[in-house]
Structures are given as C-alpha cells and as structure tokens.
Design a protein around this motif. Structure first.
Motif, PDB file in Angstrom:
ATOM      1  N   ASP A  19      47.318  14.190  53.497  1.00  0.00           N
ATOM      2  CA  ASP A  19      47.804  15.049  52.792  1.00  0.00           C
ATOM      3  C   ASP A  19      48.748  14.047  51.853  1.00  0.00           C
ATOM      4  OD1 ASP A  19      48.731  17.146  50.562  1.00  0.00           O
ATOM      5  OD2 ASP A  19      49.823  18.417  52.848  1.00  0.00           O
ATOM      6  N   LEU A  20      48.348  13.771  50.716  1.00  0.00           N
ATOM      7  CA  LEU A  20      49.526  12.895  49.939  1.00  0.00           C
ATOM      8  C   LEU A  20      50.084  13.715  49.303  1.00  0.00           C
ATOM      9  CD1 LEU A  20      47.265   9.445  49.619  1.00  0.00           C
ATOM     10  CD2 LEU A  20      49.214  10.025  51.440  1.00  0.00           C
ATOM     11  N   ASP A  21      49.877  14.515  48.986  1.00  0.00           N
ATOM     12  CA  ASP A  21      51.087  16.273  48.127  1.00  0.00           C
ATOM     13  C   ASP A  21      51.590  16.256  49.177  1.00  0.00           C
ATOM     14  OD1 ASP A  21      49.445  15.915  46.485  1.00  0.00           O
ATOM     15  OD2 ASP A  21      48.013  17.621  47.014  1.00  0.00           O
ATOM     16  N   ASP A  22      52.010  15.763  50.424  1.00  0.00           N
ATOM     17  CA  ASP A  22      53.239  16.368  51.211  1.00  0.00           C
ATOM     18  C   ASP A  22      54.344  15.131  50.934  1.00  0.00           C
ATOM     19  OD1 ASP A  22      54.947  15.654  53.513  1.00  0.00           O
ATOM     20  OD2 ASP A  22      53.338  16.715  54.942  1.00  0.00           O
ATOM     21  N   HIS A  23      55.610  15.655  50.424  1.00  0.00           N
ATOM     22  CA  HIS A  23      56.468  14.248  50.282  1.00  0.00           C
ATOM     23  C   HIS A  23      56.516  13.260  51.499  1.00  0.00           C
ATOM     24  CE1 HIS A  23      59.377  12.396  48.186  1.00  0.00           C
ATOM     25  NE2 HIS A  23      60.035  12.522  49.120  1.00  0.00           N
ATOM     26  N   ASP A  24      56.294  13.188  52.329  1.00  0.00           N
ATOM     27  CA  ASP A  24      56.630  12.681  53.501  1.00  0.00           C
ATOM     28  C   ASP A  24      56.165  11.965  54.366  1.00  0.00           C
ATOM     29  OD1 ASP A  24      59.612  14.441  53.819  1.00  0.00           O
ATOM     30  OD2 ASP A  24      58.712  15.411  55.886  1.00  0.00           O
TER      31      ASP A  24
END
Length: 101
Positions: A22-27
């Motif tokens: 999930d590259l919407d997840d900043h981490d």
C-alpha cells in the motif's frame, strides 16, 4: 536528485505495488525512500539486496541491475565535482581519444 526522483525508487514502487504494498501508506513509501538513498550513496550489501529482492518479488540480480547505474553515476558526479579530478578526467579522455589528424 532526491531519492524519490530516482529511476530506482520508481522501479521499486512498481514492484512493490505488484506485490500488494500500500503505497498510499507514508511509512511504506518511506521504506522505499531509505532503500533508494542507501543504494545511491553506498550501494547495497548482498544481504540488503537479497532482503529487498524478497520484498519486491524479484531476483537480487534484478535489484542490482536497477540501482547500479544511478549509483555509479552519482559516484562519478561526486568525483567530477572536485576540480582537480575533473581536470584529470579531461586529460585522460584526451589521451584515450586523441583528435584525428
């Protein structure tokens, strides 16, 4: 060039998405940014390359092929930024490729 602008970073993003990251997840993006910065500055050890390859679903050879050109270019740019080395490079180029008479 920042690590997020690099070809290697975008290459990792494509493979990470394919593996379901999930590259919407900043981490998650931050993890890829760190890998990109490490690869560009000091390269990756065999262990790091293998770990990254597993996470991206690719081979270690594919990881190396993806980051080594930018790493080499960054190293060359750093060397040539030093005036004495830039002048030496020019002299060596002239020796290696003399002008045709």
């Amino acid at each position: 060039m920042s690590s997020t602008d690099s070809t290697f970073y975008h290459w990792m993003c494509r493979h990470a998405r394919a593996m379901g990251w999930d590259l919407d997840d900043h981490d998650n993006r931050k993890v890829l940014w760190v890998w990109s910065a490490l690869a560009a500055t000091s390269g990756l050890s065999d262990e790091q390359t293998a770990q990254l390859a597993r996470g991206l679903g690719v081979t270690p050879e594919e990881v190396m092929a993806a980051y080594e050109p930018e790493m080499r270019q960054a190293a060359m740019d750093e060397l040539l930024a030093q005036p004495d080395l830039a002048a030496l490079d020019t002299q060596l180029d002239q020796i290696a490729h003399p002008p045709a008479d």
